[in-house]
Scaffold this active site. Sequence first.
Site, PDB file in Angstrom:
ATOM      1  CB  SER A  10      -1.227  -0.266   0.871  1.00 47.31           C
ATOM      2  OG  SER A  10      -0.476   0.386   2.014  1.00 47.31           O
ATOM      3  CG  HIS A  47      -4.088  -2.145  -0.081  1.00 47.14           C
ATOM      4  ND1 HIS A  47      -4.953  -0.575  -0.305  1.00 47.14           N
ATOM      5  CD2 HIS A  47      -3.891  -2.151   0.690  1.00 47.14           C
ATOM      6  CE1 HIS A  47      -4.463  -0.190   1.003  1.00 47.14           C
ATOM      7  NE2 HIS A  47      -3.609  -1.026   1.548  1.00 47.14           N
ATOM      8  CE  LYS A  56      -7.088  -1.078   4.223  1.00 42.25           C
ATOM      9  NZ  LYS A  56      -6.074  -2.071   4.386  1.00 42.25           N
TER      10      LYS A  56
HETATM   11  C1  LIG Z   1      -5.831  -3.009   5.633  1.00 44.48           C
HETATM   12  C2  LIG Z   1      -5.016  -3.970   5.562  1.00 44.48           C
HETATM   13  C3  LIG Z   1      -5.028  -5.116   6.133  1.00 44.48           C
HETATM   14  C4  LIG Z   1      -5.963  -4.912   8.109  1.00 44.48           C
HETATM   15  O1  LIG Z   1      -7.231  -4.748   6.765  1.00 44.48           O
HETATM   16  P1  LIG Z   1      -8.671  -4.586   8.496  1.00 44.48           P
HETATM   17  O2  LIG Z   1      -9.578  -5.277   7.503  1.00 44.48           O
HETATM   18  O3  LIG Z   1      -8.886  -2.849   8.200  1.00 44.48           O
HETATM   19  O4  LIG Z   1      -8.418  -5.779   9.565  1.00 44.48           O
HETATM   20  C5  LIG Z   1      -4.289  -6.370   6.638  1.00 44.48           C
HETATM   21  N1  LIG Z   1      -3.633  -6.243   5.290  1.00 44.48           N
HETATM   22  C6  LIG Z   1      -3.016  -5.155   4.919  1.00 44.48           C
HETATM   23  C7  LIG Z   1      -2.221  -5.901   3.467  1.00 44.48           C
HETATM   24  C8  LIG Z   1      -3.752  -3.969   5.034  1.00 44.48           C
HETATM   25  O5  LIG Z   1      -3.942  -3.481   3.959  1.00 44.48           O
END
Ligand SMILES: *Cc1c(COP(=O)(O)O)cnc(C)c1O
Length: 407
Positions: A187, A215, A246
């Site tokens: 990210s 992502h 997301k």
């Molecule tokens: C945002 C993210 C997470 C965590 O996701 P949540 O559902 O908000 O706990 C885990 N791994 C990656 C690569 C992320 O970008």
Amino acid sequence: MSEQARNTFYSGLQEKLIGLREQGLFKPERVLASRQGAQVTSEDGRTLINMCANNYLGLSGQEWVAQASIDATERYGYGLSSVRFICGTQTVHKELERAISAFLGTEDTILYAAAFDANGGVFEPLFDENDAIISDALNHASIIDGIRLCKAARFRYAHNDMADLEKQLQAAADKRHKIIVTDGVFSMDGTIAQLDRIVALAEQYGALVMIDECHASGFMGKTGRGTHEHHDVVGKIDIITGTLGKALGGAMGGFTSGRKEVIETLRQKSRPYLFSNTLAPSIAGASLEVLKRLSGSTELRDRLHENTAYFRRRIEEIGFIIKPGTHPVVPVMLFEAPVAQKFAARMFELGVLLSGFFYPVVPMGQARVRVQLSAAHTREQLDQVLAAFEQAGKELGIIPTTTPSQN
Ligand SMILES: *Cc1c(COP(=O)(O)O)cnc(C)c1O
């Protein structure tokens, strides 16, 4: 605890917090007074174009998604007051698990309260001291924590470095089971993992492959299935973790997907699943609706990629340096931390919300602002953002004040 010990505990925390502020590492929270979206209202009533949400498909504030969650709440209630295996599984949870499996091209899926939990609970039940976990150096914090909870031997390869990955596979040769673990997309830079090469190395060295698709799920690949579709290795990934927080709606919730025997083992042994409450039915119902729409049309995914290509092209034409790529995460490089800070602050004044990153979040001398595109951004909004970039860039001496054609 003596009064003095209590006092040193609290004053110690105060000092650390002051230290964070002094080093510029303190993270203030921006308070929104509106729904999440391409445009948001901040607490003080200002309207801002939002360029820093993980709202890739623009679904977080969408009316039909909110309505799907209301419908699910009316049908299934507010919550379960239970973990899944006691009395916390409803038809909507099973339907969602099937829908995620069908979307990703896997056999089965298990839901968690967050992807953080999915990653935290995936390693310990599946691997022990006889095994090896081979992890990209820049993997997400939740993967790092999950690996810590597991007794397997740990091998780390330099970020995105296939030669080093091969070296680590050789170093782990005497282990019973080996698994390569990587974020599908990283990210900070929008770097897409080289899954075609990773799968080839895994086949050569007899390793499993796990990807974290937070992502990527919903928009990477030609029908949005993820990084495995992008690199044409669908069916060759053993374990996929991801988030519902997301692109796939934006509320919260996570999942692990893969072969039946993996998922069944996790249902029996994965601690964040066994000892934490069921995902709220409102989220399960809305996520199900999101997956139905995404399975039927690539419209949102296509619009996101159009917006991304447009922004990437125009921001370079204006004279900014970006990390090359195709992902909707666009790092606009400003290199020096104070410049990135000033720039983000000026953009805020100009009505654009974005985040600045500097050491230690990114390497020294690599300070940047990170732009994240969304399918919800209109062309007019992107042009407004680009105009603000140009203005702030000229004011701060980052780009020349004359355009190349005037020279
Ligand atoms: C945002 C993210 C997470 C965590 O996701 P949540 O559902 O908000 O706990 C885990 N791994 C990656 C690569 C992320 O970008």
